[in-house]
Motif scaffolding. Sequence first.
Motif, mmCIF file in Angstrom:
data_model
loop_
_atom_site.group_PDB
_atom_site.id
_atom_site.type_symbol
_atom_site.label_atom_id
_atom_site.label_comp_id
_atom_site.label_asym_id
_atom_site.label_seq_id
_atom_site.Cartn_x
_atom_site.Cartn_y
_atom_site.Cartn_z
ATOM 1 N N LYS A 263 0.837 -1.202 0.000
ATOM 2 C CA LYS A 263 0.000 0.000 0.000
ATOM 3 C C LYS A 263 0.870 1.248 0.000
ATOM 4 O O LYS A 263 0.621 2.208 -0.757
ATOM 5 N N GLU A 264 1.905 1.259 0.828
ATOM 6 C CA GLU A 264 2.809 2.407 0.910
ATOM 7 C C GLU A 264 3.485 2.672 -0.433
ATOM 8 O O GLU A 264 3.697 3.827 -0.834
ATOM 9 N N ASN B 231 2.237 1.854 -3.364
ATOM 10 C CA ASN B 231 1.226 1.919 -4.425
ATOM 11 C C ASN B 231 1.294 0.708 -5.355
ATOM 12 O O ASN B 231 1.169 0.830 -6.575
ATOM 13 N N GLN C 64 -2.356 -3.200 -6.425
ATOM 14 C CA GLN C 64 -3.082 -3.736 -7.587
ATOM 15 C C GLN C 64 -2.184 -4.517 -8.536
ATOM 16 O O GLN C 64 -2.566 -4.782 -9.688
ATOM 17 N N THR C 65 -1.005 -4.896 -8.085
ATOM 18 C CA THR C 65 -0.091 -5.671 -8.926
ATOM 19 C C THR C 65 -0.703 -7.014 -9.308
ATOM 20 O O THR C 65 -1.200 -7.760 -8.452
#
Length: 347
Positions: A49-50, A52, A55-56
């Motif tokens: 999350k940190e 970004n 969504q991988t």
Amino acid sequence: MDVSLIKSLKEVEELKVSTENRLFSANNDEIMRGLTTDIYFIKTREILKELNLLQTSVTAEVFAGRAGGMLAGVAEVKNLLKDKNIEVWSLPEGEFFKEKEVVMRIQGKYDDFGIYETAFLGMLASSSGWATASHYIKSLAGNKPVICFGARHVHPAVAPVMEKAAVTGGADGASCILGAKLAGVEPSGTVPHAVFLIVGDTVKVAQAYKTVMPSGSPVIVLVDTFKDEAEEALRVAEALGKDLNSVRLDTPSERGGVTPGLVREIRARLDQAGYPQVKILVSGGVNPERLPGLVEAGADAFGVGSYISNALPIDMTMDIKEINGIPIAKRGRIPGQTQAPRLKRIL
């Protein structure tokens, strides 16, 4: 209960769990929420999350560890993952796999399924271990029925899972009510020593059994509570006649257990007395070492408990093999999708 997925270390810290008025097993909602995951998957999510990268897109493969066996637990994994935006391929439930063989492949955004890795690996590992043990003991019994009596040897939360896996492996039935129902069969079993001790007479219990059990239910009577097993078998056979389906032998280890010699004697005495139709069901410590001798001696059916329930899980591992379609792997593993033509799309 709130079934929202747990997603952060803050939520973990704020989670309050009381030990009062509950069993310590995870319930359906707690598993779905991710509360049985290893904490490092929550830490992983915080890092992604940190950066970004939540969504991988990934391709992950699940493979067996240092043993082959029979795959079980697929239906449960499917139920766990079915509402996620992912694609899943798997070997079918009940299929045999080899050491290191890929048994399942998952494609989708890592954040949509990564938190469940602990849960679905455990589902496959435990169920496959139980199914494999069940298959082996049933293969030794041949056409003689094997009923799983293992529920008392495991935590009640997993007893139905174990007995369903046993039926997948080839057991002809299961004694645990929920386990049998989940496997699509009716629960099988007789009655315990407790009722004989309370009533005080084996024949009296046998007569009551015949009276109160549903029409068509086989009358199977335990004959090792009070008297010599052969003597008791004949007493019950004389009292019930053609209505007696089987006698059950569960002689405790303190008296040597059920031996081939005991089975052979009871078979001969029943035949000589005119009761060749009465079958012999053996339970209590039945395992692959003992079963062939009992079959040869004339046993007709088996209740198998601890051999199945104590089976070791077959370790399962999940590796990411592609990220955004690009082959990748940790050291020691080969990047990219493994050739696994036997996998079938399940989600």
